[in-house]
Enzyme design. Structure first.
Site, mmCIF file in Angstrom:
data_model
loop_
_atom_site.group_PDB
_atom_site.id
_atom_site.type_symbol
_atom_site.label_atom_id
_atom_site.label_comp_id
_atom_site.label_asym_id
_atom_site.label_seq_id
_atom_site.Cartn_x
_atom_site.Cartn_y
_atom_site.Cartn_z
ATOM 1 N N CYS A 30 6.384 -8.206 -0.677
ATOM 2 C CA CYS A 30 7.664 -7.476 -1.013
ATOM 3 C C CYS A 30 7.517 -6.258 -0.518
ATOM 4 C CB CYS A 30 7.935 -7.524 -2.479
ATOM 5 S SG CYS A 30 9.329 -6.581 -2.631
ATOM 6 N N CYS A 33 8.678 -3.527 -2.901
ATOM 7 C CA CYS A 33 7.670 -3.255 -3.835
ATOM 8 C C CYS A 33 6.279 -2.502 -3.476
ATOM 9 C CB CYS A 33 7.084 -4.902 -4.175
ATOM 10 S SG CYS A 33 8.286 -5.973 -4.975
#
Length: 123
Positions: A30, A33
């Site tokens: 991600c 993230c």
């Protein structure tokens, strides 16, 4: 203070045994993230009285499902074992700092009173 990794086996204990716990649900694939990780880590250095924890949603799929994670990153804040914040998306540094300060300032007696009022009445 460095962040710690939580698993399905450690999550409840860490949340229950610490006054304030911030949890970052993330995954290595991600991009947002990975972009948020340094912000979360830097905040942990400013607030040694707060437990900063991460849950790898790929490794801990059962925990992510139990936490109803639908999008990552998701940040949850717990105070005295109660979930007081839950939001998906990257928080900028100033928003994360504001969140930590708001969680610290909560009147937990008032939070518990409101939670009791909102709970469905048992017959």
């Amino acid at each position: 203070m460095a962040t710690q990794s939580l698993t399905q086996h450690t999550f409840d204990k860490v949340v229950a045994s610490n006054d304030i716990v911030l949890v970052d649900f993330w995954a290595s694939w991600c991009g947002p993230c990975r972009a948020f990780a340094p912000t979360f880590e830097a905040s942990s250095s400013k607030h040694p009285d707060v437990v900063y924890a991460k849950v790898d949603t790929e490794a801990e799929q059962g925990l992510a499902a139990a936490a109803n994670i639908r999008s990552i990153p998701t940040v949850m804040a717990f105070r005295e074992g109660m979930l007081v914040f839950n939001r998906a998306g990257v928080l900028p540094p100033d928003a994360l700092e504001d969140l930590v300060n708001q969680v610290k300032a909560l009147d937990m007696d008032e939070v518990r009173r409101r939670a009791a009022e909102q709970a469905p009445a048992h017959k």
